[in-house]
Design an enzyme around this catalytic site. Sequence first.
Site: not given
Ligand code: BG6
Length: 497
Positions: A48, A90, A151, A181, A219, A243
């Site tokens: 945008r 948009d 996701k 991922h 984290e 994940h």
């Molecule tokens: C994402 C989540 O899918 O994965 C995040 O939405 C999270 O909240 C992240 O921090 C963690 O991914 P990675 O690759 O940094 O461990």
Amino acid sequence: MSDDNTPCSYIIFGATGNLSRIKLMPALYQLDLAGKLHPASRILALGRSDWDHLDCRSKVENWIVERRPEAADAAELARFLARIDYLQGDLKNDGFYRRLAQTLAEGQTYPENAVFYLAIGPDHFGPVIAGLGEAGLFAEQDYWRRLVVEKPFGSDLKSARALQRILGRHLREEQVYRIDHYLGKGTVQNVLVFRFANTMLEPLWNRNYIDHVQITHSEALGIGGRGRFYEGTGALRDMIQSHLLQLLTLVAMEPPVSMEAEALRDEKVKVLKSIRPFADGEIDKHAYRAQYAAGSIAGATVPGYLQEADVDVGSTTETYAALKLYIDNWRWRGVPFYLRTGKRMSQRSSLISIRFRQPPQQFFRGTAVQSQRANWLLLGIQPCDCLRIEITVKEPGLDLTTRQTSLDAGLRGVDEAPIDAYEALLLDAIEGDRSLFLRYDEVDQAWQILEPILHHWREAPGPVASYAAGSWGPEESRRLFDSEEHLWRHSLDPVRK
Ligand code: BG6
């Protein structure tokens, strides 16, 4: 099917956003450096912001340089940036999809093989898919059209099914790449290689030898500026639904008949289907949630979740979630799988820890060996991608005393650069390899598993338990453990107990 190095167009929705800045553009650049982008491949960035092609190229240049300055070779970067065009629009406007279709059809600029990447908020997925479908952009002839969906795929079972219906209206399943991922991370793929390319493990990989399995993702960061997103999401949806359950399937699945996408995904979905449903009134024995309170990380004071921007003062959204699951099949019956994730924890670590059973008898009774420790097999995903087996050995000397040692296998040599998960997955999307993407039945099944917990937590009054930022989460989460001697395995550091 491999379409190795075919010319293709990447059309990135949300190209001005965070994911594009941190992951997608740097990953495409790395693929270009590795010679994996055909010279005629192009990137059409959509957003945008009021940018033109040159603005967009200069932003992308900054993103790449800030991420990996050492990899930013001026000539290579210039070649990469020249592939990028920008189209402002948009997403809510029908005319935008017509303009996009015209742009893609103009001249010979854009290869007809195309990957559409939805790096946008999940609320936009449905309308954008419909817009693209109605503009005829998913129609294939002697070229292919693919869609990568980020996701979260829905926010519960109902919304996931609704999204799936929209996809089904406009695309064939073979065109859909649902990304998680984590499946692109080196160690995660290595779980499969480790399990199925080495025969010595298979006889041990079952309830007879394994006491329990832990999958931890912690984290040190908080929710950053994502308060609005996180309030409607929470740790269970954000990390466990996707994940962590995916990691569980890879650890627990039976050997697939081949590494083809369907064979692999058949086995993964079987694991999810074997997860024992929670008995009525037993959710609290299987699931635990908490929120971070103010604390200190690396010497700096950080606020609690309730003080973060865009967070409701009375929020019950969990930033920590822990689960105990059982897989009711021949291999795993009775073995607890503990899954745990949290923000603002002591350190960033993703780890699969497998604890083996104690030897059946205290063989060393009457000697100086007081207690035997169980063997652990640790699969480090990040920050260290490695494999470690902890074993007990005799200490040198005249006495029969023992100590713990470990067999370490670093999965990457010091001179081997890490590959970002997005590089691997973007390449798979061009090559038409869907094995590391999710099939819809996996997503559906994962929501079915979590739905009772989501419901229970929604109904339960707040406030939720808290843990100090910078800690390893609340002690009370130990109530999930089946045995007094179970303890959370936080990181690769040896257990002291
Ligand atoms: C994402 C989540 O899918 O994965 C995040 O939405 C999270 O909240 C992240 O921090 C963690 O991914 P990675 O690759 O940094 O461990």
